[in-house]
Write an enzyme that holds these catalytic residues in place. Structure first.
Site, mmCIF file in Angstrom:
data_model
loop_
_atom_site.group_PDB
_atom_site.id
_atom_site.type_symbol
_atom_site.label_atom_id
_atom_site.label_comp_id
_atom_site.label_asym_id
_atom_site.label_seq_id
_atom_site.Cartn_x
_atom_site.Cartn_y
_atom_site.Cartn_z
ATOM 1 N N THR A 3 -6.415 -31.428 30.703
ATOM 2 C CA THR A 3 -6.280 -30.788 31.829
ATOM 3 C C THR A 3 -7.101 -31.291 33.074
ATOM 4 O O THR A 3 -8.455 -31.348 32.678
ATOM 5 C CB THR A 3 -6.326 -29.100 31.534
ATOM 6 O OG1 THR A 3 -6.698 -28.702 32.814
ATOM 7 C CG2 THR A 3 -7.884 -28.660 30.978
ATOM 8 N N VAL B 86 -0.593 -42.384 18.124
ATOM 9 C CA VAL B 86 0.390 -43.264 17.660
ATOM 10 C C VAL B 86 0.130 -44.473 16.808
ATOM 11 O O VAL B 86 0.357 -44.716 15.844
ATOM 12 C CB VAL B 86 1.512 -43.469 18.524
ATOM 13 C CG1 VAL B 86 2.630 -44.546 17.928
ATOM 14 C CG2 VAL B 86 2.277 -42.617 18.984
ATOM 15 N N ARG C 136 5.601 -25.221 29.537
ATOM 16 C CA ARG C 136 5.002 -24.041 29.314
ATOM 17 C C ARG C 136 5.888 -23.095 28.685
ATOM 18 O O ARG C 136 6.626 -22.230 29.370
ATOM 19 C CB ARG C 136 4.476 -23.200 30.533
ATOM 20 C CG ARG C 136 3.229 -24.426 31.037
ATOM 21 C CD ARG C 136 2.494 -23.668 32.059
ATOM 22 N NE ARG C 136 1.154 -24.114 32.674
ATOM 23 C CZ ARG C 136 0.823 -24.888 33.800
ATOM 24 N NH1 ARG C 136 1.956 -24.671 34.673
ATOM 25 N NH2 ARG C 136 0.030 -25.589 34.215
ATOM 26 N N ASP D 218 -11.749 -27.045 32.318
ATOM 27 C CA ASP D 218 -12.047 -25.709 31.814
ATOM 28 C C ASP D 218 -12.062 -25.364 30.379
ATOM 29 O O ASP D 218 -11.868 -24.193 29.932
ATOM 30 C CB ASP D 218 -11.154 -24.654 32.545
ATOM 31 C CG ASP D 218 -9.722 -24.849 32.044
ATOM 32 O OD1 ASP D 218 -9.459 -25.791 31.737
ATOM 33 O OD2 ASP D 218 -8.936 -24.007 32.755
HETATM 34 O O1 F6P Z 1 -4.138 -26.454 34.979
HETATM 35 C C1 F6P Z 1 -3.598 -27.523 35.731
HETATM 36 C C2 F6P Z 1 -3.062 -26.697 36.938
HETATM 37 O O2 F6P Z 1 -2.966 -27.933 37.961
HETATM 38 C C3 F6P Z 1 -4.036 -25.740 37.954
HETATM 39 O O3 F6P Z 1 -5.276 -26.796 38.458
HETATM 40 C C4 F6P Z 1 -3.095 -25.228 38.697
HETATM 41 O O4 F6P Z 1 -3.789 -24.021 39.047
HETATM 42 C C5 F6P Z 1 -1.822 -24.996 38.020
HETATM 43 O O5 F6P Z 1 -1.855 -26.163 36.947
HETATM 44 C C6 F6P Z 1 -0.928 -25.226 38.716
HETATM 45 O O6 F6P Z 1 0.318 -25.288 37.929
HETATM 46 P P1 F6P Z 1 1.712 -25.495 38.120
HETATM 47 O O7 F6P Z 1 2.002 -27.027 38.116
HETATM 48 O O8 F6P Z 1 2.534 -24.724 37.164
HETATM 49 O O9 F6P Z 1 1.991 -25.243 39.631
#
Ligand code: F6P
Length: 328
Positions: A130, A28, A76, A134
């Site tokens: 994240t 921003v 998501r 990864d």
């Molecule tokens: O990708 C981040 C993460 O925290 C992973 O380490 C874990 O497997 C996943 O998301 C958990 O997802 P949720 O919050 O949907 O349970």
């Protein structure tokens, strides 16, 4: 010739990560610096489909640099995985006059971005965020450093009990299919053994190192287990299995869970977010698209989004060697 950019949208998508707010702030403020309009998209790609937009200016992002989570919220979105969903999103962007998007998230976010950019020839730049670390082409993702510090702090506390009661603790950490959190926090917290998905060492190695520790006079131990490790047993089954081999162990299991995703971002994550946010806006101004802005060897780099999501998981052999030496 590419269209002149006057308005940039920014969204966060996928699992939240500490530092997302700092990245939004940087985007921003960079827009403001370069006299571009900026639009925040709430709830990631779902908000894009529904036109859940708000104009953001430099003052809209005051007092967010230190906050965990994402004030733009995150989802998501399943609908964005469909062509119809993406078409609706494109219609919303056209109506709002948004010329380019900064998407902050992980591989799912980048995959959606690639589809969208290909289908509508729409400029997309990604910022890796994240806790899992990864994403390929960047040494660090936003949130990873903070998560590591959270995990180490938690294990330090667990160690007090482990040591007071001569116990063996199995501690499960997040990371999905990556072992970065486990390996680094395991070294940082002085774990006995570290189980990660990239190595299918089986349980034999773990039993062997427990045996060695016992013989060397250790009275308590901590094993860090990555949630994605490949022994074929969940952490509770692992604990039972160890107990079946040697009943003298007083074993406890601790699953750290979502505390790893929360909290105020570390200084490292705030600085990284600031660099990547500015880099993303500058990349858009330079006419770049379908790229991620990452950090490699301390330099801000531009990596094709396809590369960022496609690399093979690798184990850092040097880190493993250090872990083995320091846990004798
Ligand atoms: O990708 C981040 C993460 O925290 C992973 O380490 C874990 O497997 C996943 O998301 C958990 O997802 P949720 O919050 O949907 O349970």
């Amino acid at each position: 010739m590419s269209k002149k950019i006057t308005k940039i949208g920014v969204l966060t998508s996928g699992g939240d990560a500490p530092g997302m707010n700092a990245a939004i702030r940087a985007v921003v403020r960079a827009c403001s610096y370069y006299h571009l309009e900026c639009v925040g998209v709430y709830r990631g790609y779902q908000g894009l489909i529904e036109g859940d937009f708000e104009k953001l200016d430099a003052r809209s992002v005051r007092n967010v640099i230190n906050r965990g989570g994402t004030f733009l919220k995150s989802t998501r979105s399943l609908e964005f995985k469909t062509k119809e969903g993406r078409k609706k999103a494109h219609d919303q962007l056209s109506e709002a006059g948004v010329d380019a998007l900064v998407v902050i998230g992980g591989d799912g976010t980048f995959t959606g971005g690639v589809f969208f950019s290909d289908e509508f020839n729409f400029p997309i730049v990604g910022i890796p965020a994240t806790i899992d670390n990864d994403i390929h082409g960047t040494d660090y993702t936003l949130g990873y450093d903070t998560a590591l510090n959270t995990v180490v702090e938690a294990i330090d506390k667990i160690r007090d009990t482990a040591s007071s009661h001569n116990r063996l603790f199995l501690v499960e950490v997040m990371g999905r299919d990556a072992g970065d959190i486990a390996l680094n926090s395991g070294i940082g917290a002085g774990a006995e053994e570290i189980l990660i998905p990239e190595e299918d060492a089986g349980v034999a190695r773990m039993l062997e190192s427990l045996k060695k520790s016992k013989m060397s006079g250790k009275t308590s131990s901590i094993i860090v287990v990555a949630e994605g490790e490949k022994s074929g047993k969940n952490i509770f089954q692992l604990a039972e299995f160890i107990h079946e081999q040697d009943e003298s162990y007083d074993i406890r299991v601790s699953v750290l869970g979502h505390i790893q995703r929360g909290g105020s971002p570390s200084c490292f994550d705030r600085v990284l977010a600031s660099k990547l946010g500015v880099g993303a806006v500058e990349a858009i101004i330079d006419g770049k698209t379908k790229v991620m802005i990452g950090l490699h060897h301390q330099n801000v780099v531009t990596v094709p989004l396809e590369t960022a999501i496609k690399g093979e998981p690798k184990v850092d052999k040097e880190l493993r060697r250090v872990a083995d030496i320091t846990s004798v």
